[in-house]
Design an enzyme around this catalytic site. Sequence first.
Site, mmCIF file in Angstrom:
data_model
loop_
_atom_site.group_PDB
_atom_site.id
_atom_site.type_symbol
_atom_site.label_atom_id
_atom_site.label_comp_id
_atom_site.label_asym_id
_atom_site.label_seq_id
_atom_site.Cartn_x
_atom_site.Cartn_y
_atom_site.Cartn_z
ATOM 1 N N SER A 99 0.834 -1.201 0.000
ATOM 2 C CA SER A 99 0.000 0.000 0.000
ATOM 3 C C SER A 99 0.866 1.248 0.000
ATOM 4 O O SER A 99 1.964 1.250 0.578
ATOM 5 C CB SER A 99 -0.858 -0.021 1.271
ATOM 6 O OG SER A 99 -1.476 1.223 1.469
ATOM 7 N N TYR A 155 -0.373 -0.146 -3.872
ATOM 8 C CA TYR A 155 -1.577 0.441 -4.447
ATOM 9 C C TYR A 155 -1.802 1.827 -3.869
ATOM 10 O O TYR A 155 -1.610 2.047 -2.673
ATOM 11 C CB TYR A 155 -2.842 -0.359 -4.102
ATOM 12 C CG TYR A 155 -2.793 -1.845 -4.289
ATOM 13 C CD1 TYR A 155 -1.951 -2.449 -5.220
ATOM 14 C CD2 TYR A 155 -3.636 -2.656 -3.533
ATOM 15 C CE1 TYR A 155 -1.960 -3.823 -5.377
ATOM 16 C CE2 TYR A 155 -3.648 -4.022 -3.689
ATOM 17 C CZ TYR A 155 -2.791 -4.609 -4.601
ATOM 18 O OH TYR A 155 -2.802 -5.962 -4.747
ATOM 19 N N LYS A 211 1.801 -3.927 6.679
ATOM 20 C CA LYS A 211 2.263 -3.910 5.282
ATOM 21 C C LYS A 211 3.784 -3.706 5.234
ATOM 22 O O LYS A 211 4.484 -4.356 4.453
ATOM 23 C CB LYS A 211 1.557 -2.801 4.494
ATOM 24 C CG LYS A 211 0.075 -3.035 4.287
ATOM 25 C CD LYS A 211 -0.180 -4.181 3.334
ATOM 26 C CE LYS A 211 -1.632 -4.609 3.308
ATOM 27 N NZ LYS A 211 -1.892 -5.876 2.631
ATOM 28 N N TYR A 244 -2.266 -1.144 10.835
ATOM 29 C CA TYR A 244 -2.497 -1.715 9.503
ATOM 30 C C TYR A 244 -1.286 -1.443 8.601
ATOM 31 O O TYR A 244 -0.731 -2.346 7.968
ATOM 32 C CB TYR A 244 -3.762 -1.125 8.863
ATOM 33 C CG TYR A 244 -3.817 -1.385 7.372
ATOM 34 C CD1 TYR A 244 -4.096 -2.648 6.879
ATOM 35 C CD2 TYR A 244 -3.542 -0.371 6.444
ATOM 36 C CE1 TYR A 244 -4.101 -2.899 5.505
ATOM 37 C CE2 TYR A 244 -3.548 -0.615 5.084
ATOM 38 C CZ TYR A 244 -3.829 -1.890 4.617
ATOM 39 O OH TYR A 244 -3.821 -2.129 3.261
HETATM 40 P P1 NAD Z 1 -11.051 -7.098 0.855
HETATM 41 O O1 NAD Z 1 -11.297 -7.139 2.334
HETATM 42 O O2 NAD Z 1 -12.204 -6.845 -0.031
HETATM 43 O O3 NAD Z 1 -10.362 -8.468 0.386
HETATM 44 C C1 NAD Z 1 -9.522 -9.210 1.224
HETATM 45 C C2 NAD Z 1 -10.029 -10.650 1.220
HETATM 46 O O4 NAD Z 1 -9.171 -11.439 2.050
HETATM 47 C C3 NAD Z 1 -11.451 -10.769 1.774
HETATM 48 O O5 NAD Z 1 -12.252 -11.487 0.869
HETATM 49 C C4 NAD Z 1 -11.265 -11.541 3.085
HETATM 50 O O6 NAD Z 1 -12.381 -12.382 3.369
HETATM 51 C C5 NAD Z 1 -9.977 -12.300 2.830
HETATM 52 N N1 NAD Z 1 -9.205 -12.606 4.036
HETATM 53 C C6 NAD Z 1 -8.875 -11.772 5.053
HETATM 54 N N2 NAD Z 1 -8.144 -12.425 5.965
HETATM 55 C C7 NAD Z 1 -7.988 -13.692 5.515
HETATM 56 C C8 NAD Z 1 -7.339 -14.839 6.022
HETATM 57 N N3 NAD Z 1 -6.707 -14.835 7.206
HETATM 58 N N4 NAD Z 1 -7.372 -15.988 5.300
HETATM 59 C C9 NAD Z 1 -8.015 -16.031 4.106
HETATM 60 N N5 NAD Z 1 -8.676 -14.979 3.589
HETATM 61 C C10 NAD Z 1 -8.655 -13.820 4.284
HETATM 62 O O7 NAD Z 1 -9.899 -6.040 0.598
HETATM 63 P P2 NAD Z 1 -9.342 -5.458 -0.773
HETATM 64 O O8 NAD Z 1 -9.704 -4.025 -0.827
HETATM 65 O O9 NAD Z 1 -9.694 -6.337 -1.889
HETATM 66 O O10 NAD Z 1 -7.789 -5.531 -0.485
HETATM 67 C C11 NAD Z 1 -6.992 -6.628 -0.899
HETATM 68 C C12 NAD Z 1 -5.575 -6.424 -0.402
HETATM 69 O O11 NAD Z 1 -5.081 -5.188 -0.923
HETATM 70 C C13 NAD Z 1 -5.452 -6.322 1.119
HETATM 71 O O12 NAD Z 1 -4.266 -6.978 1.518
HETATM 72 C C14 NAD Z 1 -5.342 -4.833 1.368
HETATM 73 O O13 NAD Z 1 -4.633 -4.542 2.541
HETATM 74 C C15 NAD Z 1 -4.578 -4.385 0.132
HETATM 75 N N6 NAD Z 1 -4.801 -2.966 -0.184
HETATM 76 C C16 NAD Z 1 -6.079 -2.509 -0.332
HETATM 77 C C17 NAD Z 1 -6.296 -1.156 -0.618
HETATM 78 C C18 NAD Z 1 -7.697 -0.600 -0.730
HETATM 79 O O14 NAD Z 1 -7.856 0.607 -0.597
HETATM 80 N N7 NAD Z 1 -8.715 -1.415 -0.989
HETATM 81 C C19 NAD Z 1 -5.196 -0.300 -0.778
HETATM 82 C C20 NAD Z 1 -3.910 -0.812 -0.636
HETATM 83 C C21 NAD Z 1 -3.715 -2.161 -0.331
HETATM 84 C C1 WQD Z 2 -9.455 9.615 0.890
HETATM 85 C C2 WQD Z 2 -9.631 11.108 1.173
HETATM 86 C C3 WQD Z 2 -9.935 11.609 3.500
HETATM 87 C C4 WQD Z 2 -13.785 9.538 3.902
HETATM 88 C C5 WQD Z 2 -6.839 4.604 2.859
HETATM 89 C C6 WQD Z 2 -5.755 3.880 3.621
HETATM 90 C C7 WQD Z 2 -4.674 3.425 2.687
HETATM 91 C C8 WQD Z 2 -5.280 2.597 1.533
HETATM 92 C C9 WQD Z 2 -6.398 3.308 0.858
HETATM 93 C C10 WQD Z 2 -5.240 0.298 2.183
HETATM 94 C C11 WQD Z 2 -8.867 11.594 2.401
HETATM 95 C C12 WQD Z 2 -11.178 11.943 2.718
HETATM 96 C C13 WQD Z 2 -12.592 10.057 3.444
HETATM 97 C C14 WQD Z 2 -14.842 10.423 4.236
HETATM 98 C C15 WQD Z 2 -13.441 12.272 3.579
HETATM 99 N N1 WQD Z 2 -5.852 1.373 2.016
HETATM 100 N N2 WQD Z 2 -12.436 11.408 3.276
HETATM 101 N N3 WQD Z 2 -14.636 11.771 4.041
HETATM 102 O O1 WQD Z 2 -7.108 7.603 3.690
HETATM 103 O O2 WQD Z 2 -6.252 8.025 1.345
HETATM 104 O O3 WQD Z 2 -6.279 5.742 2.220
HETATM 105 O O4 WQD Z 2 -7.373 3.711 1.841
HETATM 106 O O5 WQD Z 2 -4.068 0.085 2.071
HETATM 107 O O6 WQD Z 2 -3.792 2.678 3.448
HETATM 108 O O7 WQD Z 2 -5.209 4.768 4.593
HETATM 109 O O8 WQD Z 2 -8.409 6.786 1.669
HETATM 110 O O9 WQD Z 2 -10.765 6.834 0.984
HETATM 111 O O10 WQD Z 2 -10.200 6.856 3.456
HETATM 112 O O11 WQD Z 2 -9.724 8.878 2.076
HETATM 113 O O12 WQD Z 2 -13.334 13.493 3.433
HETATM 114 O O13 WQD Z 2 -15.929 9.995 4.687
HETATM 115 O O14 WQD Z 2 -11.023 11.331 1.458
HETATM 116 O O15 WQD Z 2 -9.701 12.545 4.506
HETATM 117 O O16 WQD Z 2 -8.454 12.911 2.127
HETATM 118 P P1 WQD Z 2 -6.959 7.154 2.303
HETATM 119 P P2 WQD Z 2 -9.850 7.274 2.076
#
Ligand code: NAD
Ligand code: WQD
Length: 338
Positions: free
Chosen positions: A124, A177, A153, A149
């Site tokens: 992330s 991402y 990572k 969290y």
């Molecule tokens: P998500 O929660 O939709 O998908 C994660 C999946 O993993 C879920 O289906 C959950 O049931 C499964 N899971 C969780 N713990 C598990 C375990 N112990 N064993 C087996 N399955 C398990 O999340 P997502 O948004 O699809 O994110 C996928 C990955 O990308 C995550 O590792 C997340 O940290 C990373 N990521 C997400 C974002 C974002 O904003 N969505 C940003 C950066 C990184």
């Molecule tokens: C985006 C912008 C908020 C909600 C998070 C995680 C990051 C990654 C992606 C997993 C910011 C603003 C938000 C609301 C708002 N996830 N906001 N009102 O914080 O950039 O990233 O998700 O890895 O690790 O930290 O994403 O969508 O929460 O916020 O004004 O109700 O929207 O302050 O500026 P963020 P976000």
Amino acid sequence: MAVLVTGGLGYIGSHTCVELINAGIDIVVIDNLYNCKKSSYDRIKALVGKDFPFYKVDIRDAEGLQKVFDKEKIDSVIHFAGLKAVGESVEKPLEYFDNNVTGTLVLLDVMRKNGCKKIVFSSSATVYGMKNISPLTEDMEVGGVTNPYGRTKYIIECMLKDISASDSEWSVCLLRYFNPIGAHKSGTMGEDPNGIPNNLLPYIAKVAVGKLEKVNVFGNDYDTPDGTGVRDYIHVVDLAKGHVKAIEKLDTHPGLEVYNLGTGIGYSVLDIIHAFSEACGHEVPFVFAPRRPGDIDICYADPEKAATELGWTAQYDLKKMCEDTWRWQSNNPDGYRG
Ligand code: NAD
Ligand code: WQD
């Protein structure tokens, strides 16, 4: 040979399964169904018109993982499984370290025992922390993270770097991402958070569909053009396609590489609310609220390395991201439960 997709029924995983199958790559999916619905499996199959194996397995369950390796021919892993809610991780750090860090350790150990040493990991932009200035490049120092969290990572990145340094047979790709949003263009797959969403786009979508009253804009006094936070939003299908490129790279490239998956463009919270209002055909109501603790003003990628080395560039613009999110949300007001 197949790619094992952990967490493959979740938001990013499900879209990636579709792109992998469309690229002719065989997959095996595991998920413990903690944060997804089993119907996500049916929707993936309906979209690609193909079956593929799914096992309900937790990545912390070494025996369960071994059974999957015994049954299937797996030669690489895309590792999505993990918990991802920043706020929740502050309240439940042990659960996050257990699920994300211990889970990854168990997975890596089972992989090694089975001679499977190729992995793409979902990292992330959060690992860049508070101090680096955007555009963020992969060679910047990481680790100044502000929540458990993000620390999981960072720790997993460190683990994978150490493993790769110790054994040249490993091929590792860390994908950082930025802010994944959007949904499949069919309107049948998208993001479906439990309860009140933490992230901006699912929150806006729930307001637009009438399930929540108004968007709280967290802070309008940041050092940005309109005072609201700026982020690099990327369409989930673009992100999914980045994984296809990464898995292809692992086949020819031992060692460890890190890539940003972002667009390189920053949009403010107000930009997003306005773009979404256009997409859904009515104004999305919002109010200004105090800053959210831990938020930074600006975060966007330098996406050049992925373009040069993976041949991957994001294709979809903000209009498309909002239109696809709206199609998903309006067709499925109750997500996968509907
Ligand atoms: P998500 O929660 O939709 O998908 C994660 C999946 O993993 C879920 O289906 C959950 O049931 C499964 N899971 C969780 N713990 C598990 C375990 N112990 N064993 C087996 N399955 C398990 O999340 P997502 O948004 O699809 O994110 C996928 C990955 O990308 C995550 O590792 C997340 O940290 C990373 N990521 C997400 C974002 C974002 O904003 N969505 C940003 C950066 C990184
Ligand atoms: C985006 C912008 C908020 C909600 C998070 C995680 C990051 C990654 C992606 C997993 C910011 C603003 C938000 C609301 C708002 N996830 N906001 N009102 O914080 O950039 O990233 O998700 O890895 O690790 O930290 O994403 O969508 O929460 O916020 O004004 O109700 O929207 O302050 O500026 P963020 P976000």
